[in-house]
Structure formats: C-alpha cells, structure tokens
Design an enzyme around this catalytic site. Structure first.
Site, PDB file in Angstrom:
ATOM      1  N   SER A   1       0.915  -1.188  -0.082  1.00  0.00           N
ATOM      2  CA  SER A   1      -0.041  -0.008  -0.028  1.00  0.00           C
ATOM      3  C   SER A   1       0.889   0.954  -0.093  1.00  0.00           C
ATOM      4  CB  SER A   1      -0.976  -0.065   1.364  1.00  0.00           C
ATOM      5  OG  SER A   1      -1.881   0.708   1.196  1.00  0.00           O
TER       6      SER A   1
ATOM      7  N   GLU B   1      -8.957  -5.673  -4.996  1.00  0.00           N
ATOM      8  CA  GLU B   1      -8.684  -4.639  -4.636  1.00  0.00           C
ATOM      9  C   GLU B   1      -9.918  -3.597  -4.380  1.00  0.00           C
ATOM     10  OE1 GLU B   1      -5.735  -3.510  -3.458  1.00  0.00           O
ATOM     11  OE2 GLU B   1      -4.391  -4.803  -4.376  1.00  0.00           O
TER      12      GLU B   1
ATOM     13  N   HIS C   1      -7.352  -5.732  -0.708  1.00  0.00           N
ATOM     14  CA  HIS C   1      -6.490  -5.085  -0.492  1.00  0.00           C
ATOM     15  C   HIS C   1      -5.442  -5.427   0.745  1.00  0.00           C
ATOM     16  CE1 HIS C   1      -3.861  -1.452  -0.884  1.00  0.00           C
ATOM     17  NE2 HIS C   1      -3.855  -1.057   0.389  1.00  0.00           N
TER      18      HIS C   1
END
Length: 289
Positions: free
Chosen positions: A170, A234, A270
């Site tokens: 991230s 995601e 994610h």
C-alpha cells in the site's frame, strides 16, 4: 428439627460450591512467543523510535552471510513472514533473516507510516481524510532504513551486504517504488504490493519518468530487480489498475537491466494481498542472482 436444618444448610453449601468454583477466573495463560525471533526498539537519528522485529535461522550462517528481507509495517506483517520463513528452512534453498520495521505500539498500523512512506500530502480524493496528517518524510526514513538500521542488523547478525531486499504494501509499496527510483542500487530486490501510486500521482509519475530516463542514458550502474503484486478484488480498484499499468510501462526497461515480474492474486482484496504474497516475496528476495 435443628439437625434437619443443619443438614439442609450443608447440602446447600455443597451444591453451591461447584458454581462458586466456576465463577473464579482461571489463571491467565502465557502468551505465545514465536520461535527464532527477537524484538528491540531503536531510536533513529531524526528522533523517531521504531520497533524492530527479527526472524533468524538456526545454525551457522552461510559463507558471505545471510540475505536480509526488510518488511515495512512490521507490526501488521512480520508474524506472517517470520513463520513462513521458519517453515521454508525445511526446504532446500537459502536461509534468510526477516526484519520487520514497525512502531512502538500494539496496534497493527501507526499514523506515522504516512510521514515515513510519502513525499508530500495526498492529492487524491480517495485519501482526503489523511490530507492533514504529517507527511513527506520518506527520504529521512530511507536514510534510517539503509543506514542506521542496516548497520545495526549487521552488528547483531552475519549478513550479506549484496543481498538486501525490501517489501512494502500500500503506502509501503509506494515507498518501495520511490526507493527504486531514487536509490536503485540500495537493495538487491524490491517488492511493491498494491502500491498506492495515486497518493500523490504527479510526484510519483515524475520520479518514474526521471528514473527511466537515467536508466536508458546509462546513469544507473546498479538496479534492483522488481516484483509487483496486487489483488483482483482491491477495494480501491486503482491499486490494481495502477499496478497493471505500471508493469506495462516499466517492462520495456528490461533492455536496460531492470528485471521485473508481476502477479495479480485471484480472490484477494487490499488487506489480504500481503499474506498471499509472503512465499513469493521470500523466494524472490533470497534467490540468487
């Protein structure tokens, strides 16, 4: 009559005793400690304190020292990498040290990561709620990572200076790309998982273009190999799209020495991408060359 009452009271006490015993809390069991690990807090020259997590192999180190994989967001991700690293010792191949870089907290994530992993406040509406958080400290953090911390790990363990790798997810993935662009020879391998390229897209894309130009001009004598991963679920779809587009743009640079691999993990969102990426990351980091 008195005897009958006494017997009744004794019977009531006897019946209540198990219930009273059940109400008494059991002694707290000791927490689980991961084998072959160590932790310590380290104050950086810039004043911040980091919690460092280390997972190390058994036995004598190989000739030249152990490869080292640095994991950002260590509070959240170290345990997954550490236990997988320990299990991989049972298979033929290189042993390695895993170093998680985190913060002195029991929480999975700390707001300080925004400052450490970015170059400026966000320009993305998706991250608007973080716009007022302190940011822009990624070069200061990179100095700590490649300087003070690497030196400290080298004092505590026999390490191979030519086999140092970095994993970031991230915002950590964004930082990993910044590391590639600005200090391309600082690591042997870099793994960027679901990189948040759109945090401050203009800055990151300019760094990418400048890096590509230097590489093509022969101005980058040593460059890390690169693994980019993301999930097909995601939640911020840009993290998948940006990863896919980035790999397409960067792949032609193999003609100038940048080796890039990529993978999209089916069924992963994610927050689950890092766990899915653990075995692939360890193999990519420790394999030689």
């Amino acid at each position: 009559m008195k005897a009958v009452k006494t017997l009744a009271m004794l019977a009531a006490v006897a019946l209540a005793a198990p219930a009273l015993a059940q109400e008494k809390p059991a002694p707290a069991a000791p927490g689980y400690t991961m084998p072959q690990t160590a932790t310590f807090d380290m104050k950086a020259a810039h004043g911040g304190t980091y919690r460092i997590f280390v997972s190390f192999p058994k036995g004598a180190p190989p000739e030249g020292g152990y490869p080292v994989l640095y994991i950002l967001d260590g509070n959240a991700l170290f345990a997954s990498f550490a236990e997988t690293r320990r299990m991989m010792e049972w298979s033929p191949g290189d042993k390695a040290i895993v170093v998680g870089v985190g913060y002195p907290t029991d929480e999975a994530y700390d707001v300080r990561r925004i400052d450490d992993f970015t170059g400026a406040p966000t320009t993305s509406g998706a991250y608007a709620k973080f716009a007022k958080e302190k940011s822009g400290g990624w070069d200061r953090f990179l100095d700590f990572l490649t300087g003070e911390l690497r030196s400290e790990i080298g004092k505590r363990y026999k390490t191979n200076a030519d086999r140092q790798s970095l994993f970031g997810h991230s915002l950590g993935g964004l930082f990993a790309l910044h590391t590639l662009y600005t200090r391309p020879g600082a690591f042997h391998a870099i793994i960027a998982a679901s990189p948040s390229i759109f945090w401050h897209e203009a800055i990151t894309l300019k760094e990418e273009r400048d890096f590509a130009a230097r590489l093509k001009a022969g101005g980058v004598p040593k460059v890390a190999r690169l693994l980019v991963v993301a999930g097909d679920r995601e939640e911020a779809i840009l993290e998948r799209w940006d990863a896919e587009d980035f790999v397409q743009r960067i792949a032609p640079l193999s003609a100038w020495g940048l080796r890039t691999r990529s993978e999209i993990f089916a069924g992963e969102g994610h927050m689950t991408v890092p766990v899915r990426a653990v075995p692939a990351t360890l193999r990519f980091a420790v394999n030689w060359p």
